[in-house]
Design an enzyme around this catalytic site. Sequence first.
Site, short mmCIF file in Angstrom:
data_model
loop_
_atom_site.label_atom_id
_atom_site.label_comp_id
_atom_site.label_asym_id
_atom_site.label_seq_id
_atom_site.Cartn_x
_atom_site.Cartn_y
_atom_site.Cartn_z
N ASP A 126 -2.37 -5.30 12.33
CA ASP A 126 -2.96 -4.54 11.22
C ASP A 126 -3.87 -5.45 10.38
O ASP A 126 -3.79 -5.46 9.15
CB ASP A 126 -1.86 -3.92 10.34
CG ASP A 126 -2.39 -2.76 9.49
OD1 ASP A 126 -3.48 -2.24 9.81
OD2 ASP A 126 -1.72 -2.38 8.51
N GLY A 149 -0.56 -2.13 -7.28
CA GLY A 149 -1.16 -1.28 -6.25
C GLY A 149 -0.12 -0.42 -5.58
O GLY A 149 1.08 -0.53 -5.85
N GLN A 150 -0.60 0.47 -4.71
CA GLN A 150 0.30 1.38 -4.02
C GLN A 150 -0.22 1.64 -2.62
O GLN A 150 -1.41 1.79 -2.40
CB GLN A 150 0.44 2.71 -4.78
CG GLN A 150 1.48 3.64 -4.20
CD GLN A 150 1.83 4.78 -5.17
OE1 GLN A 150 1.29 4.85 -6.27
NE2 GLN A 150 2.73 5.64 -4.76
N GLY A 151 0.71 1.66 -1.65
CA GLY A 151 0.35 1.90 -0.27
C GLY A 151 1.22 2.99 0.33
O GLY A 151 1.97 3.67 -0.37
N GLY A 211 5.09 1.93 -0.10
CA GLY A 211 5.71 1.59 -1.37
C GLY A 211 4.70 1.17 -2.42
O GLY A 211 3.48 1.22 -2.21
#
Length: 434
Positions: free
Chosen positions: A247, A132-134, A137
């Site tokens: 969060d 995955g990607q956020g 990073g």
Amino acid sequence: MYNISYVPKAVHYDYVRLNWSKPSCANCEAKGEYCRLKINGTNDETECVDIPKQPGDGSSNKKAIIAGVTVAVVVVFTVLLVLSVVFISKKRKKEQQKKFEKFLEDYKALRSIRFSYADIRKITYQFKEKLGQGGYGTVYKGKISDDTLVAVKVLSNFKGNGEEFINEVGTIGRIHHINVVRLVGFCADGYRRALVYEFLPNDSLQKFISSGKQLIRWEMLEQIAIGIAKGLDYLHQGCNQRILHFDIKPHNILLDQNFSPKVADFGLAKLCSKEQSIVFVTAARGTIGYISPEMFSRNYGNVSYKSDVYSFGMLLLDMIGGRKNFHAGADDSSQIYYPEWVYNQLEKGETFSIQIAEEKNSKIFKKLAIVGLWCIQWYPADRPSMKAVIQMLEGENLPIMPPNPFASSKVGKTDGSFSTWEGDSISEAIEGNC
């Protein structure tokens, strides 16, 4: 004509004779001009000429000088400004590096492994499998020497990552709880940063609640809610210092092979003492849709661990139906706030649009909805603690309905606080009816 002669008694010298004629310059002088002999003229002819201007006397010369000086000042100022910015930037980077090195020195006694960037490349097989990607990073699947699967988050946006990295390592590295993701190690190789976590095969909770299908049984969904609540309660009360996550959302709840939830991603976390009831933050932290009202305006109250409680409440409401899958069945459904619609349905005792076949599952649905509505009360003082939330979720009976947080008639007290109860406190009301 003038004669110059000087003859001493004993010596005789020839005298020098000088002759000149006086030109007529009166007319030139009257006009404010110079007078001179006419070039190529004959006899004693004269002509009038303008008086030569001294350097700097003319307006054009003055403008040129002023313009030149202005440009020089601007250039010098710009150069000094650039040099100042470069100097301050380098100084700040050095200070951040010193802070980071001190942090790593203090961190030696903790359990996590420190990897080199070469190790990270080897562990991830040259970043072969992307999970995955956020915003900060990319996450890759990897394996360490003892065949343990890991998830490696490589931080790509270094600007602003210093605090996030220290928060992540400094908080998760110090704690261990079944409902908090475990940090295996980290990489701090120059400016390269990476975080190595335990690998959780069932990905995040978001994957299951955003599909539009009931992929998880209601009993399992209830246990996931209880597990998340216990993880947050541990962060708020079980550690030496209180850890505020800031969060909480479906993306940051990971599920292991048994669908046991684990709170993850502590990049925005903040540590404080357990006695500290108010936390100072310079800007709103979190994800839109899960951020508590006091993060935007102190008129609702002060930022505290109750901000996590609000985010958890929004998470519960997502779990039972999902705002993305919400259909109120009205022409103006796009204008209806999903949590308010849930409250109205519960208050009226009407059937939800989500079809639940078994009565047992309907009870779980209502319980999660009621607890979620308790958690999203607008004022922090009206929200329960995570301990009270766990008691409601594990109780046999349905909790009582909370006050309507969306009623337009609510008015806050003059001191900025707000209480929906006359007499007993909210915790007593909740705990006494579980």
